[in-house]
Structure formats: C-alpha cells, structure tokens
Design a protein around this motif. Structure first.
Motif, PDB file in Angstrom:
ATOM      1  N   VAL A 130     -30.320  49.470  -0.460  1.00 55.55           N
ATOM      2  CA  VAL A 130     -31.728  49.173  -0.737  1.00 55.55           C
ATOM      3  C   VAL A 130     -32.106  47.877  -0.033  1.00 55.55           C
ATOM      4  O   VAL A 130     -31.247  47.091   0.362  1.00 55.55           O
ATOM      5  CB  VAL A 130     -32.000  49.025  -2.256  1.00 55.55           C
ATOM      6  N   ASP A 134     -37.455  46.040  -2.597  1.00 57.09           N
ATOM      7  CA  ASP A 134     -37.520  47.230  -3.456  1.00 57.09           C
ATOM      8  C   ASP A 134     -36.094  47.659  -3.744  1.00 57.09           C
ATOM      9  O   ASP A 134     -35.495  48.427  -2.997  1.00 57.09           O
ATOM     10  CB  ASP A 134     -38.306  48.347  -2.778  1.00 57.09           C
ATOM     11  N   ASN A 135     -35.547  47.154  -4.832  1.00 50.91           N
ATOM     12  CA  ASN A 135     -34.144  47.384  -5.136  1.00 50.91           C
ATOM     13  C   ASN A 135     -33.874  48.656  -5.929  1.00 50.91           C
ATOM     14  O   ASN A 135     -32.758  48.864  -6.402  1.00 50.91           O
ATOM     15  CB  ASN A 135     -33.576  46.188  -5.903  1.00 50.91           C
ATOM     16  N   ASP A 136     -34.884  49.503  -6.092  1.00 48.88           N
ATOM     17  CA  ASP A 136     -34.723  50.720  -6.882  1.00 48.88           C
ATOM     18  C   ASP A 136     -34.804  52.005  -6.065  1.00 48.88           C
ATOM     19  O   ASP A 136     -34.523  53.076  -6.591  1.00 48.88           O
ATOM     20  CB  ASP A 136     -35.783  50.760  -7.990  1.00 48.88           C
ATOM     21  N   HIS A 137     -35.186  51.907  -4.795  1.00 47.25           N
ATOM     22  CA  HIS A 137     -35.376  53.107  -3.976  1.00 47.25           C
ATOM     23  C   HIS A 137     -34.526  53.000  -2.711  1.00 47.25           C
ATOM     24  O   HIS A 137     -34.890  52.273  -1.780  1.00 47.25           O
ATOM     25  CB  HIS A 137     -36.859  53.295  -3.630  1.00 47.25           C
ATOM     26  N   ARG A 193     -38.321  56.512  -0.957  1.00 47.61           N
ATOM     27  CA  ARG A 193     -39.302  57.116  -1.849  1.00 47.61           C
ATOM     28  C   ARG A 193     -38.729  57.504  -3.205  1.00 47.61           C
ATOM     29  O   ARG A 193     -39.433  57.493  -4.205  1.00 47.61           O
ATOM     30  CB  ARG A 193     -39.878  58.378  -1.196  1.00 47.61           C
ATOM     31  N   LEU A 194     -37.451  57.885  -3.236  1.00 41.49           N
ATOM     32  CA  LEU A 194     -36.844  58.372  -4.471  1.00 41.49           C
ATOM     33  C   LEU A 194     -35.951  57.312  -5.097  1.00 41.49           C
ATOM     34  O   LEU A 194     -35.365  56.481  -4.405  1.00 41.49           O
ATOM     35  CB  LEU A 194     -36.020  59.632  -4.196  1.00 41.49           C
ATOM     36  N   GLU A 195     -35.820  57.359  -6.403  1.00 42.95           N
ATOM     37  CA  GLU A 195     -34.991  56.436  -7.165  1.00 42.95           C
ATOM     38  C   GLU A 195     -33.528  56.865  -7.052  1.00 42.95           C
ATOM     39  O   GLU A 195     -33.218  57.963  -6.591  1.00 42.95           O
ATOM     40  CB  GLU A 195     -35.474  56.418  -8.621  1.00 42.95           C
ATOM     41  N   PHE A 196     -32.621  55.981  -7.465  1.00 42.38           N
ATOM     42  CA  PHE A 196     -31.189  56.223  -7.297  1.00 42.38           C
ATOM     43  C   PHE A 196     -30.746  57.582  -7.828  1.00 42.38           C
ATOM     44  O   PHE A 196     -29.997  58.307  -7.157  1.00 42.38           O
ATOM     45  CB  PHE A 196     -30.379  55.123  -7.995  1.00 42.38           C
ATOM     46  N   GLU A 198     -32.349  60.347  -8.270  1.00 40.97           N
ATOM     47  CA  GLU A 198     -32.843  61.440  -7.437  1.00 40.97           C
ATOM     48  C   GLU A 198     -32.092  61.508  -6.110  1.00 40.97           C
ATOM     49  O   GLU A 198     -31.765  62.609  -5.631  1.00 40.97           O
ATOM     50  CB  GLU A 198     -34.339  61.259  -7.196  1.00 40.97           C
ATOM     51  N   ARG A 240     -26.322  54.089  -8.547  1.00 42.61           N
ATOM     52  CA  ARG A 240     -26.702  52.678  -8.622  1.00 42.61           C
ATOM     53  C   ARG A 240     -25.478  51.804  -8.849  1.00 42.61           C
ATOM     54  O   ARG A 240     -24.611  52.122  -9.662  1.00 42.61           O
ATOM     55  CB  ARG A 240     -27.708  52.476  -9.764  1.00 42.61           C
TER      56      ARG A 240
END
Length: 364
Positions: A130, A134-137, A193-196, A198, A240
């Motif tokens: 990441v 933006d540390n979530d996508h 675009r997608l979270e971990f 996904e 994650r």
C-alpha cells in the motif's frame, strides 16, 4: 577495528545527510564456500549500490524491518514500530493491523534513511503493498510460490509461468523476482480500489485457477500435510500485515542471497544462489532493473475478483487465515485435518463441545 564511520548520503529532496555507522567491521553474514564474510560496512556499500531500484519498491510505503542481534546467527526480530532514534528527516505513516490496533510505521523514501536502518541492524526490508496516503487499499497483487521438499527450482519456474498466464488472462501484468531462497515471488500492479480482504479473495481466485490448470504441480492447501510435494500458492501474502522481502533486499540466510527482479526470460536461466550481496551490484550494472516502470500502468483487479465470485458459485468459499489473524466469517477450522474430529466443529468452522462434554458440564 573502527569504532564508527560517517556515511554521506542523500535524504529527502536529495538533500545531503550523514549517517553514523557504528561497529562497521561487525560481521553480519559469516563466510561460506560461496563468498567472504559480509560486514556491516559491506552491507551499507551494497545498499548504496542498489539504492535507486530498491527505493522504487520501498518509497512511500510502510516498511517492516527484519533485524538481527549478533549477525544472522544471532537473535532475529521484526520492528513494526519505528526504532528509537529515527532521523528527523525521515517520516512515518499510520497503519492498522488485523487486530484493529494502529500505530506509526517507518517509511523509507531516501537513501539516507535506508542506510540508517542498516545501522539499526536491519538485513531484510518488508514493504507493505500500500501507499502511505492510503494504507487500506493495496496497489499490488503479491503471490509467493513456496516449493515443498522434493521440488526443484525449475519446478517453481514452471509454476511461475503458469501463474503468469492466469494473471494475464485476468487482465493483469505480472512481474517476477527470485525470493533469495527456493521460491519465486510474482507481483502485479493494480489500481488501489479494493480493501485487503477483497484483494485476498481475488488472489484466492487466481490461486485456485492455477491449481485447476496445474493440479499435479501446485496446491492451495493451507495445511502442509495436504500439500505433498506440490508447490504452495501462498494466498495469505495478500492478508493485511503480511509482507514479502523487498526487491533487491538481502535475506537472513547463509551466503547473503538477494531477492532480485528478473525478466520472464531471465527466470528460465537464473541460478538464485548466485545472486548475493557480493554479486548483485554487478548483475544490476549489467542487466538493469527488470521492474523499472512497473507502476506506470497499473491494471484492474476485476478479472481476478471474478474468479473468486465464480468459485463461490461452485460452492468454494473462504480459506484459512494466518494463525495470528482474528477468526473470520466462513473460515475453515483452524486445526490440522488429521486431528479434526467432525463433531467438534460447526458448519462455520467454529469449535463446539461434543454432546458428551455438554452433558457433563450441565451435570456439574
């Protein structure tokens, strides 16, 4: 033996910085048949030689530091919190772990910070997939092909080429590097675009499709007792807080092997054991960085995620998470299949008491 050296390097915006290197003659990797011992000063010289391509994979990312006390034969530990004494020119970014806990993590944007982490006895650098903003996508798909005992590196290369085709069919552009050990790492840049979770599901879809194409060569089996001699497609590297060694990073193994980006053509010829701290600067000078421009045109992950959704329609669901990860909905039981007693687990993979135990507890 010198007590310390002052290393001149560049900090942010190419500003000159000095990094103090204590105990420069301290041995990090002992000598082997493949090469002389490597000192702390040798390691910083190596990092200086590969800093430009290595920083392309580290910069603007949270980085976990794999550190040692007493060289690679001593104590090994991971630093997720920034070590004490972080230079004033360096920066951190806040990350959230599977537990929900958050804290700052070091970002290595420049050569001076990279050398400072070597001063802090770092030998392997592990960047997150990441960016600091933006540390979530995730912006990278990362897959580790992990050979089981009995498999040669040529088998891993065959699996990697198969994985390359699956990724291409899913609309992604794959890149490959040696791991510095027996396996291969395959990356593909994606739009964040997608979270971990996904992205992990998309990677599971990719892994299962590869398993269908090469059933005798690869496996998605989480439990080692089910893998046999097949190569494990490690989908959990997309979870994650899971990271892989950075491109151009040495590994904590005898001989100081390095994880080196190669072209797909070079993968067929390369001998990973020959790519070490001693030899890689020359390799880089001769061959250049095979991952230059990797993120210039990131792909979309939709095609890979569609593989996951198709498997859901087939009745295939969640796979095991790492043991230190919170229990997730639909996850299979966290017990080796050979030790599983069916009546101790419900259909969602949660442990339950068998009827006899429940009756005994009621009697008490």
């Amino acid at each position: 033996m010198a007590d310390a050296l002052m290393l001149d390097s560049n900090g942010p915006d190419d500003q000159p910085r000095q990094v103090r290197l204590s105990s420069p003659d301290k041995i990090v990797w002992p000598a082997t048949d493949q090469g002389a011992a490597i000192t702390k000063a040798d390691l910083t010289a190596y990092l200086d030689a590969v800093a430009q391509p290595m920083l392309r994979g580290l910069a603007d990312r949270p980085v976990t530091l794999q550190r040692v006390r007493g060289g690679i034969e001593g104590e090994e530990f991971y630093s997720k919190n920034p070590p004490k004494g972080v230079p004033e020119w360096s920066r951190t970014t806040m990350v959230t772990y599977p537990s929900g806990r958050s804290h700052p993590q070091l970002v290595i944007d420049d050569a001076a910070t990279l050398l400072w982490t070597a001063q802090m006895s770092t030998v392997t650098w592990h960047p997150w997939p990441v960016r600091s903003g933006d540390n979530d996508h995730p912006d990278e798909v990362r897959i580790d092909l992990d050979p089981q005992p009995g498999r040669a590196f040529r088998d891993v290369v065959e699996a990697a080429h198969g994985l390359r085709e699956v990724l291409r069919d899913a609309g992604l552009t794959p890149y490959v590097k040696t791991t510095g050990s027996r396996g291969v790492h395959v990356f593909a840049p994606i739009r964040p675009r997608l979270e971990f979770l996904e992205v992990r599901h998309a990677v599971i879809g990719i892994a299962r499709e590869l398993e269908r194409r090469l059933p005798d060569l690869v496996t998605t089996a989480w439990w080692k007792e089910q893998r046999g001699e097949r190569i494990f497609v490690d989908f959990n590297q997309a979870t994650r807080d899971r990271t892989l060694a950075a491109a151009w990073s040495p590994r904590i193994l005898p001989g100081a092997p390095v994880s080196v980006p190669v072209t797909w053509e070079q993968l067929d010829e390369v001998v990973p054991a020959e790519l070490t701290v001693h030899t890689v600067p020359g390799w880089l000078e001769e061959h250049g960085d095979a991952w230059t421009g990797m993120h210039d045109d990131p792909g979309e992950i939709d095609g890979a995620y569609a593989l996951w959704e198709a498997d859901l329609e087939r009745g295939l669901g969640e796979l095991n998470f790492p043991p230190d990860h919170p229990k997730m909905p639909g996850e299979p039981p966290r017990v080796q299949p050979s030790k599983k007693v069916a009546e101790h687990w419900d259909e969602d993979g949660n442990r339950v008491d068998p009827p006899a135990v429940r009756r005994s507890r009621r009697a008490d």
